[in-house]
Scaffold this active site. Structure first.
Site, PDB file in Angstrom:
ATOM      1  N   GLU A 134     -10.690  -0.874 -16.432  1.00 58.04           N
ATOM      2  CA  GLU A 134     -11.366  -0.928 -15.134  1.00 58.04           C
ATOM      3  C   GLU A 134     -12.491   0.100 -15.067  1.00 58.04           C
ATOM      4  O   GLU A 134     -12.230   1.306 -15.183  1.00 58.04           O
ATOM      5  CB  GLU A 134     -10.373  -0.651 -14.006  1.00 58.04           C
ATOM      6  CG  GLU A 134     -11.011  -0.653 -12.627  1.00 58.04           C
ATOM      7  CD  GLU A 134     -10.040  -0.292 -11.522  1.00 58.04           C
ATOM      8  OE1 GLU A 134     -10.390  -0.496 -10.351  1.00 58.04           O
ATOM      9  OE2 GLU A 134      -8.937   0.201 -11.833  1.00 58.04           O
ATOM     10  N   GLU A 231      -6.909  -3.202  -2.416  1.00 56.91           N
ATOM     11  CA  GLU A 231      -6.730  -1.794  -2.792  1.00 56.91           C
ATOM     12  C   GLU A 231      -7.658  -0.954  -1.912  1.00 56.91           C
ATOM     13  O   GLU A 231      -8.719  -0.518  -2.335  1.00 56.91           O
ATOM     14  CB  GLU A 231      -7.031  -1.570  -4.275  1.00 56.91           C
ATOM     15  CG  GLU A 231      -6.616  -0.181  -4.739  1.00 56.91           C
ATOM     16  CD  GLU A 231      -7.010   0.106  -6.178  1.00 56.91           C
ATOM     17  OE1 GLU A 231      -6.161   0.629  -6.933  1.00 56.91           O
ATOM     18  OE2 GLU A 231      -8.162  -0.170  -6.554  1.00 56.91           O
TER      19      GLU A 231
END
Length: 251
Positions: A134, A231
């Site tokens: 990520e 998130e």
């Protein structure tokens, strides 16, 4: 569209089984977490079975304060691989489908070579799981080895592992690069998970720079069928921040 609750942000004040139950009560379709290792996997598995929610992903541990991962750190290879193995074992114990291998604060060719070697280890050790990397933005994660989608694409291509995929976090990539519609189109073949939050405050995905109704339509048109990870950091009680959920689900 379906949505996954990131338990580390949305119900950070609850233990992991309690957070899973809270996500189910709030109407989420799945859950994901950051670092579950202080909770016995049996307790997590029981909460998942009780609620019927799948656990989509978890992270490798961050190491010492400020390291933000170990997998790209020169001289820490043995520790990094031990943490990768720990994450894989925990994921398998709870039926979790993906492990995000955190790179850490590092730079340069040596760090890239070590990261690639550790990613190869993860992919070979867990061909039944998706291994995720990520890009994190330079404001929230200064010095983090991986910060751009093009860099992630190059790493995935160099690694040559079918189960190595990109975690496309819209919050981080909007800050670093923008033009998310075209980036989703270009990168869709290597995307393993998508996460959302408002930019720039990382709040609920109902305000800020990004129109997530548009992002969801783009994903739908590209054939995305897996849950999207929420998130974000709620400004108050999580349950009071969920007005976006039915709106985006109907997009």
């Amino acid at each position: 569209m379906r949505f996954s609750a990131n338990l580390g942000f949305l119900w950070a004040g609850l233990d992991l089984p309690g957070a899973i139950r809270a996500a189910a009560a709030a109407g989420f379709d799945a859950v994901e977490c950051h670092w579950p290792y202080e909770t016995a996997p049996e307790a997590v598995l029981a909460a998942l079975a009780e609620t019927g929610l799948p656990m989509l992903g978890l992270n490798t541990r961050r190491g010492l304060p400020g390291e933000n991962g170990l997998a790209a750190l020169p001289g820490r290879e043995a520790e990094a691989r031990a943490e990768i193995d720990r994450a894989i074992a925990y994921a398998r114990a709870i039926g979790c489908g993906a492990v995000h291998v955190m790179a850490g604060v590092a730079e340069g060719p040596a760090a890239e070579a070590i990261f690639l070697a550790n990613l190869a280890h993860a992919c070979r050790a867990a061909p039944d799981l998706t291994i995720l990397i990520e890009p994190l933005n330079r404001y929230d994660a200064p010095g983090y080895f991986l910060s751009r989608s093009g860099q992630a694409l190059r790493l995935i291509e160099r690694a040559g592992q079918e189960n190595l995929k990109l975690m496309f976090d819209c919050y981080h990539l909007q800050i670093m690069e923008g033009d998310l519609s075209r980036r989703l189109q270009a990168l869709m073949p290597i995307i393993g998970h998508v996460q959302i939050a408002a930019v720039p405050d990382r709040g609920a995905p109902d305000h800020g720079e990004l129109d997530y109704r548009h992002i969801c339509r783009v994903l739908r048109d590209l054939g995305w069928q897996r849950p999207i990870g929420a998130e974000y950091r709620p400004a108050g009680p999580t349950e009071d921040s969920l007005g976006w959920l039915p709106q985006l689900r109907a997009t």
